[in-house]
Design a protein around this motif. Structure first.
Motif: not given
Length: 534
Positions: A135-159
């Motif tokens: 994980l990137p250092t900034w991506l902690n549980p407090e800010v992770a909600e609604n940032r993780v998505w699956i599209n076309r079989g890929n795991l994508l993160i809202v920056p």
């Protein structure tokens, strides 16, 4: 009205509702269709197509599969101006069911490029927990909600959001995430190492689907054999009733008169019953005293395998009896269906199968070696020597995925023990929301620093000592005798370090089980549901 310090909004125009917390052992999943060219009607049409595809995928991949508790299901819902597919499944003790659902959702996202999938459980964004090392250092549980998505079989993160030339990290609302997908889908973060870690357990699918069930020959009353032949998935509910039984649930079985039972111990037949592997282990691993209603009435067995089948048959028959007798289960769909089957039998509308009928049923007895753990193989995997297997010998501890998971977990554990600077470095990257200004925290920090300066010593993971402790825990004789001539100071040091390792053993075992390292399975309102019903 100003926001509450903890982020909760009181009643008013911006009130979003009370926080929703998933029950334990539950996974929730949402599928959105994001396309600016589609109106609401078109979106709902696309959602129905995804539903149909999900149903077809279940029929193709899950033929003969049994869920431990709830199956995979999607329904069309409309909330806050958005139409989407949503489902929730309770996977019970079978974490593999949760990962099967992730696999199905990932396959759907590949079939429909316009699908954007979110999946969370009672721990939150569990895909990020699985990929914690990447994980990137900034991506902690407090800010992770609604940032993780699956599209076309890929795991994508809202920056992170950017403002005034600086990046800010804050919690993301669902509407903001959907707007980001609509307008800036090309700006998603896609990190292959993170995706590989998060989807690591999916490598064994779809082969794992067929290998997650276990067939066993059991001796049960003919009436129960008829019920299970109608729907094999009923076994999961009975296993759960047996495994979670209490004295009240056992009352119907304590009467001497067995004629009042729904499945009295008589007219026995031996049939092949399909279990989930978790369910089979739960039933077989529990001690169960023969209830009074079964005393002296069980089927006779003349072989060891027959005795095992008789005992397993008694356990699952009692499980069905407890399931159907408990008033709390009366509203469950599976219970109502079983009772309808029994009513049809009593009314003469259906007939019990004859011996000739049963002889044409599937008759399978699977190998049970996956239940056994060989310490020597386990020790080899811990030391990384699992691949050094002479020709003609067993392939070792578990399957390839279990071996890799075990080595991976031990490597992380060793890194944690030896990473003296890790906590300090991580602390520098914490956001303001992670810092505690309480005075007692400062005192505690000072105390820890003082202890570190006075008596800090490096901790190493001693494989030989760990293996010795594992032998002691498993009741095996040590490979070498302890040298009794060792000095007193050396013995005290060994005891101290052994005590330290014992303190972390419980934590490590929990980590191993959660990561699937100890799984010995070989690799392998519009609604649509596939699997067990509640």
């Amino acid at each position: 009205m100003a926001d509450h310090p903890d982020g909760f909004k009181w009643f008013g125009e911006d009130f979003d509702g009370f926080p929703k917390i998933l029950p334990d052992d539950c996974v929730q999943y949402m599928v959105y269709i994001i396309d600016s060219k589609l109106n609401n009607f078109n979106v709902r049409e696309q959602l129905r197509k995804v539903q149909a595809a999900a149903n077809a995928l279940c029929k193709e991949l899950l033929k003969g599969f049994i869920w431990q508790r709830d199956g995979f299901g999607l329904e069309i819902v409309h909330q806050k101006g958005h139409s989407f597919l949503q489902g929730r499944s309770n996977f019970g003790d079978s974490v593999e069911d949760e990962w099967l659902i992730v696999y199905l959702l990932r396959e759907l996202s590949r079939q429909f490029p316009q699908c954007w999938v979110r999946v969370v459980d009672s721990d939150g964004e569990f895909l990020l927990i699985e990929a914690a090392e990447a994980l990137p250092t900034w991506l902690n549980p407090e800010v992770a909600e609604n940032r993780v998505w699956i599209n076309r079989g890929n795991l994508l993160i809202v920056p992170k959001a950017q403002a005034d030339g600086q990046c800010r990290v804050k919690a993301l609302k669902l509407d903001d995430a959907l707007t980001f997908i609509q307008n800036r889908a090309s700006d998603f973060i896609h990190l292959p190492p993170l995706e590989s870690e998060a989807f690591y357990r999916l490598q064994k699918y779809p082969g794992q689907i067929k290998n997650s069930v276990h067939h066993a020959l059991v001796t049960i009353p003919r009436k129960l054999a008829y019920v299970l032949h109608e729907t094999a998935a009923y076994i999961s509910r009975a296993v759960e009733a047996f495994y979670l039984r209490d004295p009240i649930a056992l009352r119907p079985l304590q009467a001497r008169d067995s004629s009042q039972l729904l499945f009295p111990p008589e007219d026995f037949v031996t049939v092949s019953v399909k279990f989930t592997k978790v369910g089979y282990a739960q039933v077989k691993g529990q001690d169960f005293q023969t209830p009074m209603s079964w005393a002296g009435r069980g089927a006779k067995a003349h072989t060891l395998q027959g005795q095992i089948g008789r005992e397993m048959g008694m356990k699952i028959t009692c499980g069905f009896e407890m399931l159907l007798s408990d008033p709390q289960n009366m509203d469950k769909k599976s219970v109502r269906e079983i009772k309808l089957l029994l009513e049809d039998l009593d009314a003469g509308e259906e007939q019990l199968p004859s011996d000739d009928d049963i002889s044409r049923w599937e008759y399978v007895q699977d190998d049970e070696s996956w239940l056994d753990i060989n310490f020597e193989d386990f020790d080899k995997e811990l030391s990384g020597r699992g691949d050094q297997i002479p020709v003609g010998q067993s392939a070792g501890f578990g399957d390839r995925t279990a071996q890799d998971s075990l080595r991976k977990m031990v490597a992380r554990f060793e890194k944690l023990l030896n990473d003296d600077d890790g906590p300090a470095e991580d602390a520098e990257d914490l956001d303001d929301m992670d810092k505690d200004d309480d005075s007692d925290s400062a005192d505690g920090t000072a105390s820890r620093d003082s202890q570190s300066e006075d008596g800090e010593k490096e901790t190493h993971f001693d494989e030989d000592r760990f293996a010795s402790m594992m032998r002691d825990m498993m009741g095996l004789a040590p490979s070498t005798a302890v040298d009794t001539a060792t000095g007193g100071e050396d013995n005290d040091a060994i005891l101290d370090e052994g005590e330290e390792i014992r303190k972390v053993m419980d934590v490590m075992e929990a980590e191993l089980r959660q990561a699937g390292a100890l799984s010995l399975d070989p690799p392998t309102t519009d609604k649509t549901f596939c699997g067990n019903d509640s």
